[in-house]
Enzyme design. Structure first.
Site, PDB file in Angstrom:
ATOM      1  N   GLY A  36      -3.730 -40.997  17.054  1.00 48.16           N
ATOM      2  CA  GLY A  36      -2.093 -40.909  16.684  1.00 48.16           C
ATOM      3  C   GLY A  36      -1.201 -41.780  16.973  1.00 48.16           C
ATOM      4  O   GLY A  36      -1.954 -43.353  17.021  1.00 48.16           O
ATOM      5  N   ALA A 119      -3.881 -25.319  12.042  1.00 44.66           N
ATOM      6  CA  ALA A 119      -4.022 -26.644  10.741  1.00 44.66           C
ATOM      7  C   ALA A 119      -5.532 -26.796  10.473  1.00 44.66           C
ATOM      8  O   ALA A 119      -6.348 -26.677  11.390  1.00 44.66           O
ATOM      9  CB  ALA A 119      -3.898 -27.891  11.212  1.00 44.66           C
ATOM     10  N   TYR A 150     -16.479 -30.699  14.059  1.00 40.13           N
ATOM     11  CA  TYR A 150     -15.087 -30.745  13.580  1.00 40.13           C
ATOM     12  C   TYR A 150     -15.598 -29.682  13.071  1.00 40.13           C
ATOM     13  O   TYR A 150     -14.091 -28.676  12.818  1.00 40.13           O
ATOM     14  CB  TYR A 150     -15.012 -31.553  12.190  1.00 40.13           C
ATOM     15  CG  TYR A 150     -13.229 -31.642  11.738  1.00 40.13           C
ATOM     16  CD1 TYR A 150     -12.154 -32.453  12.437  1.00 40.13           C
ATOM     17  CD2 TYR A 150     -13.275 -31.457  10.359  1.00 40.13           C
ATOM     18  CE1 TYR A 150     -11.060 -31.728  12.009  1.00 40.13           C
ATOM     19  CE2 TYR A 150     -12.183 -31.488   9.529  1.00 40.13           C
ATOM     20  CZ  TYR A 150     -11.042 -31.191  10.708  1.00 40.13           C
ATOM     21  OH  TYR A 150     -10.207 -31.338  10.106  1.00 40.13           O
TER      22      TYR A 150
END
Ligand code: UDP
Length: 321
Positions: A36, A119, A150
């Site tokens: 981020g 999410a 992931y």
């Protein structure tokens, strides 16, 4: 109303911060800034309804939250590296935030009796044998391949979310997000839309992996944020695909980006990454029926502001074109 969002300084997370902040919510943004960026939330910093906690989701304690005795109504768990290049660089961190991070966020939601939104991702379908992908499809995933950090983190996150729902009656949601794009994506994050746009703007070769015949279905971030908000408000515990069902090959995408940027770039064919899914398209019947939601913005319409944003970030690239 008050929400806590992990990954709130990321591409999607920061757009969700904006969405709720603009609607009068108090927003607590958690992000360790691994992928981020402070720039994504700079316009919210210092505002009295916005708090930034620079930490990992795994490290959030009930006391870390400002005014810990004041209720949270919503917990959104969006922290994770999300581009293949990033999660290949940080596989342990990706597994950690998907497992320990999801558990911390669920415990927080349980304590506050908040709605919890996890999410998830189309990656949980792996290289799918069913097309388009419905939520009832269990997936075709390599548990030890490079993308497994992931895919399996997100599959674990779905499992623990359902376990908290069943065992602790937490009001949970699982959103399976398909490829999403828009302003605030990072130029260097390796995903196909930032790569193609920045290459086209700079007049460099467009790097098409494999034959370019693999497909993806791209959703503009505004459609995605609207779908997530609708899911938080009126969804249930079953997973919901949120994405745009219009499917494109990477060759079609490359040609569209070249046309829209009026670029002289040529195509450069590069090796296909391992376990790269061949086809991906969401079946969004459930989202339509449950939420009355469907995407409105076409790829061409969404690429316009996205290209404009990348141009403003890299004016030198435009000059070099
Ligand atoms: N891709 C490509 N060129 C690039 C980056 C990606 O052809 O410079 C391809 C990639 O192989 C995949 C698709 O574009 O088939 C989408 O890749 P991305 O990393 O954006 O997301 P994924 O859907 O694989 O998570």
């Amino acid at each position: 109303m008050r929400l806590l969002i992990s990954g709130g300084a990321g591409f999607l997370g920061s757009h969700l911060c904006d969405y709720y902040h603009q609607r009068g919510w108090n927003v607590v943004c958690v992000d360790n800034l691994l992928t981020g960026s402070r720039a994504n939330i700079a316009h919210l910093a210092g505002h009295d309804r916005f708090y930034f906690l620079p930490m990992r989701a795994e490290d959030v304690h009930p006391e870390s939250v400002p005014d810990p005795h004041e209720r949270l109504d919503l917990v959104l768990h969006f922290a994770s590296a999300a581009s293949p290049e990033h999660y290949l660089e940080w596989p342990i961190e990706t597994l950690s935030v998907g497992s320990d991070g999801t558990r911390r966020m669920l415990e927080l939601a349980q304590r506050h009796r908040a709605t919890f939104v996890m999410a998830s991702t189309s990656e949980i379908y792996g290289d799918p044998e069913v097309h388009p992908q419905t939520e009832s499809y269990w997936g075709h995933v390599n548990s030890i391949g490079p993308r497994s950090c992931y895919d399996e983190a997100k599959r674990f996150a779905e499992a623990i979310t359902m376990a908290f729902h069943r065992s602790h009656r937490v009001d949970t949601r699982i959103v399976r997000i398909f490829n999403t794009y828009g302003p605030r994506m990072q130029a260097g994050d390796g995903r196909v839309i930032p790569n193609f746009i920045t290459q086209a703007l700079a007049g460099q070769p467009i790097t098409v992996y494999g034959s370019g015949e693999q497909t993806r279905s791209f959703c503009f971030y505004q459609d995605l944020v609207a779908g997530i908000a609708a899911l938080a408000e009126k969804g249930g515990p079953e997973p919901v695909n949120i994405g745009n069902p219009n499917e494109f090959t990477m060759l079609e995408l490359a040609r569209l980006v070249i046309e829209m940027t009026e670029s002289a770039s040529t195509l450069e064919f590069c090796p296909l990454p391992q376990d790269d899914p061949r086809r991906r398209r969401p079946d969004i019947t459930r989202a339509k029926q449950l939420l009355g939601w469907e995407p409105r913005i076409s790829l061409r319409e969404g690429l316009q502001p996205t290209i404009a944003w990348f141009s403003s970030q890299h004016p030198q690239a435009v000059e070099a074109r």
